[in-house]
Write a protein that holds these residues in place. Sequence first.
Motif, short mmCIF file in Angstrom:
data_model
loop_
_atom_site.label_atom_id
_atom_site.label_comp_id
_atom_site.label_asym_id
_atom_site.label_seq_id
_atom_site.Cartn_x
_atom_site.Cartn_y
_atom_site.Cartn_z
N THR A 154 0.86 -1.19 0.00
CA THR A 154 0.00 0.00 0.00
C THR A 154 0.89 1.24 0.00
OG1 THR A 154 0.01 0.18 2.41
CG2 THR A 154 -1.72 -1.22 1.42
N GLN A 155 0.31 2.39 -0.22
CA GLN A 155 1.09 3.63 -0.22
C GLN A 155 1.82 3.82 1.11
OE1 GLN A 155 1.99 5.41 -2.76
NE2 GLN A 155 0.72 4.06 -4.00
N GLU A 156 1.12 3.50 2.20
CA GLU A 156 1.74 3.68 3.52
C GLU A 156 2.90 2.70 3.70
OE1 GLU A 156 -1.42 3.13 2.94
OE2 GLU A 156 -2.30 5.12 3.32
N GLN A 157 2.67 1.46 3.28
CA GLN A 157 3.73 0.44 3.41
C GLN A 157 4.93 0.81 2.54
OE1 GLN A 157 1.24 -2.86 2.18
NE2 GLN A 157 1.16 -3.70 4.26
N ARG A 158 4.67 1.32 1.37
CA ARG A 158 5.76 1.76 0.47
C ARG A 158 6.60 2.83 1.13
NH1 ARG A 158 4.67 0.68 -5.31
NH2 ARG A 158 6.07 2.38 -5.85
N ALA A 159 5.93 3.84 1.69
CA ALA A 159 6.65 4.96 2.31
C ALA A 159 7.53 4.47 3.45
CB ALA A 159 5.65 6.00 2.80
N ALA A 160 6.97 3.59 4.27
CA ALA A 160 7.73 3.07 5.41
C ALA A 160 8.92 2.23 4.93
CB ALA A 160 6.81 2.22 6.29
N ALA A 161 8.70 1.42 3.93
CA ALA A 161 9.77 0.55 3.42
C ALA A 161 10.89 1.37 2.79
CB ALA A 161 9.19 -0.43 2.39
N LEU A 162 10.50 2.36 1.99
CA LEU A 162 11.51 3.18 1.30
C LEU A 162 12.32 4.01 2.28
CD1 LEU A 162 9.35 4.22 -1.76
CD2 LEU A 162 11.31 2.68 -1.76
N ALA A 163 11.71 4.39 3.38
CA ALA A 163 12.44 5.18 4.39
C ALA A 163 13.60 4.36 4.97
CB ALA A 163 11.48 5.61 5.50
N GLU A 164 13.44 3.05 4.97
CA GLU A 164 14.50 2.17 5.50
C GLU A 164 15.47 1.73 4.40
OE1 GLU A 164 11.98 0.10 9.18
OE2 GLU A 164 12.57 -1.06 7.42
N LEU A 165 15.23 2.16 3.18
CA LEU A 165 16.09 1.77 2.05
C LEU A 165 16.51 3.03 1.28
CD1 LEU A 165 13.99 -1.26 0.75
CD2 LEU A 165 16.28 -1.41 1.77
N PRO A 166 17.20 3.94 1.95
CA PRO A 166 17.55 5.23 1.33
C PRO A 166 18.46 5.10 0.11
CG PRO A 166 18.70 4.97 3.42
CD PRO A 166 17.72 3.85 3.33
N GLU A 167 19.19 3.98 0.01
CA GLU A 167 20.09 3.80 -1.14
C GLU A 167 19.34 3.41 -2.41
OE1 GLU A 167 21.41 2.05 2.75
OE2 GLU A 167 19.82 1.62 1.30
#
Length: 96
Positions: A6-19
């Motif tokens: 979901t959009q929320e899950q994407r945002a949270a996941a991407l925040a932990e994968l800055p590279e």
Amino acid sequence: MIATLTQEQRAAALAELPEWTVVAEPDGISRRFVFSDFVAAFGFMTRVAILAEKADHHPEWSNVYNRVDIVLTTHDAGGLSQRDVDLAHAINSLLE
Ligand code: HBI
């Protein structure tokens, strides 16, 4: 059945994968790796291949000499799923 995030899950996941950066086509995440030479790049690819087999989740990737470009997307889901996020973290761990 694997679902896309979901959009929320994407945002949270991407925040932990800055590279990793979001790519649109296919819907996924991408990262460029640069090594000292071809053998180092290919050794990295070999290690990623083993991770992918273990996860039964495989990258879309290309290699030019010492460069490896990886895109992670889930074909079965038609986009970015938790499997992509998990594999991205596992790949990041190879560099530690
Ligand atoms: N890898 N990126 C990615 N996406 C998939 O849907 C996928 C995969 N590797 C293996 C795989 N699916 C198999 O489990 C079958 O679903 C094809």
